[in-house]
Design an enzyme around this catalytic site. Structure first.
Site, PDB file in Angstrom:
ATOM      1  N   GLY A  13       0.797  -1.238   0.000  1.00  0.00           N
ATOM      2  CA  GLY A  13       0.000   0.000   0.000  1.00  0.00           C
ATOM      3  C   GLY A  13       0.819   1.273   0.000  1.00  0.00           C
ATOM      4  N   TYR A 151     -12.222   3.395  14.678  1.00  0.00           N
ATOM      5  CA  TYR A 151     -11.183   3.720  13.686  1.00  0.00           C
ATOM      6  C   TYR A 151     -10.986   5.240  13.618  1.00  0.00           C
ATOM      7  CZ  TYR A 151      -8.677   4.272   9.311  1.00  0.00           C
ATOM      8  OH  TYR A 151      -7.741   4.632   8.370  1.00  0.00           O
ATOM      9  N   PRO A 181      -5.302  10.878   4.050  1.00  0.00           N
ATOM     10  CA  PRO A 181      -5.892  10.467   2.779  1.00  0.00           C
ATOM     11  C   PRO A 181      -7.339   9.989   2.940  1.00  0.00           C
ATOM     12  CG  PRO A 181      -3.887   9.184   3.334  1.00  0.00           C
ATOM     13  CD  PRO A 181      -4.376   9.851   4.581  1.00  0.00           C
ATOM     14  N   THR A 186      -6.158   0.203  -1.677  1.00  0.00           N
ATOM     15  CA  THR A 186      -5.082  -0.691  -1.206  1.00  0.00           C
ATOM     16  C   THR A 186      -5.792  -1.926  -0.658  1.00  0.00           C
ATOM     17  OG1 THR A 186      -5.201   0.243   1.007  1.00  0.00           O
ATOM     18  CG2 THR A 186      -3.616   1.270  -0.497  1.00  0.00           C
ATOM     19  N   PHE A 188      -6.647  -2.020   2.275  1.00  0.00           N
ATOM     20  CA  PHE A 188      -7.300  -1.447   3.459  1.00  0.00           C
ATOM     21  C   PHE A 188      -8.691  -2.053   3.711  1.00  0.00           C
ATOM     22  CE2 PHE A 188     -10.236   1.768   5.145  1.00  0.00           C
ATOM     23  CZ  PHE A 188      -9.588   2.173   6.294  1.00  0.00           C
TER      24      PHE A 188
END
Ligand code: 8X3
Length: 251
Positions: A13, A151, A181, A186, A188
């Site tokens: 990533g 998160y 960002p 990615t 993610f």
């Protein structure tokens, strides 16, 4: 004299893209991560361009972090740039339905891990009166979204830590950049959705997400700003993204 950058989360990533951007520009690399095989492959690839050394550790384990970074030779300890990239989202859920293991993973890696790594490297920078720390936050650190409270909290902590580091370190000639960002494609979302690739793919459908290389460009820009400029904070959204959860997609 070439610079040295230590990158956590370097095996994929944004971390990997940053390693490539730095290597293409002659910056020697200390690549850190947990995935030995991937890091070995990347080390071989980028080792043709610059000097590369590798440290295998989990940022959540302070003993591993401290031992590994302390084991670097005096030459490699002259770290000019630290990119705190390791971190992830685990699960997407309301707090009342939250999984404690997910919370621990996010808070331990995104917040405590970033602190553990920085705690070992900051005194080395202070001693040399130079350095640049780049913390990879998220637009989740700017706005909280539904089912993302933990998160988002972990990334809000990164934002506060970036500010605190700048307050502590500017007097020592060290710059601190926070980069937030938005939707970057990615692994993610695959991690967030625990390997559900179909669900992860949908996150990036119908619009052009940010590429890890775009974030690497921003990082490279920040660390190359002239001495009289500190890039303190950068927010990157995808071209058709207005906020973390507001993305305009093709029909
Ligand atoms: C990743 C971006 O919007 O999924 O940090 O939280 S978002």
């Amino acid at each position: 004299m070439s610079k040295i950058a230590l990158i956590t989360g370097a095996s994929s990533g944004i971390g990997y893209a940053t390693a490539k951007a730095f290597a293409s520009n002659g910056i020697d690399l200390i690549l850190c991560g947990r995935n030995r095989q991937q890091l070995k492959t990347i080390t071989q690839e980028l080792g043709t361009l610059v000097k590369v050394t590798t440290l295998f550790f989990d940022v959540r384990n302070n003993e591993e972090v401290t031992q590994n970074i302390s084991s670097l030779s005096a030459e490699w300890k002259e770290i000019d740039i630290l990119v705190n990239c390791a971190g992830n989202a685990h699960g997407l859920s309301s707090i009342e339905n939250g999984d404690i293991t997910d919370w621990d993973m996010m808070i331990d890696a995104n917040v405590k891990g970033l602190l553990y790594v920085s705690r070992v490297i900051m005194p080395l920078m202070v001693e040399r009166k130079r350095g640049h720390i780049v913390n990879i936050s998220s637009v989740a650190g700017k706005y909280t979204y539904q089912n993302g409270a933990v998160y988002c909290a972990s990334k809000k902590a990164v934002e506060a830590i970036s500010e605190g580091m700048r307050l502590d370190l500017t007097q020592h000639g060290i710059k601190v950049t926070n980069i937030a960002p938005g939707a970057v494609e990615t692994n993610f979302s695959v991690v967030r959705f625990k390997g559900d690739e179909e669900r992860a793919k949908k996150v990036y459908e119908g619009f052009e997400p940010i590429k890890p290389e775009d974030v690497a460009d921003a990082i490279f820009y920040a660390v190359n700003a002239p001495k009289n400029v500190t890039i303190a904070d950068m927010v990157l959204y995808a071209g058709t993204q207005a906020a973390p959860t507001i993305i305009y997609r093709d029909n």
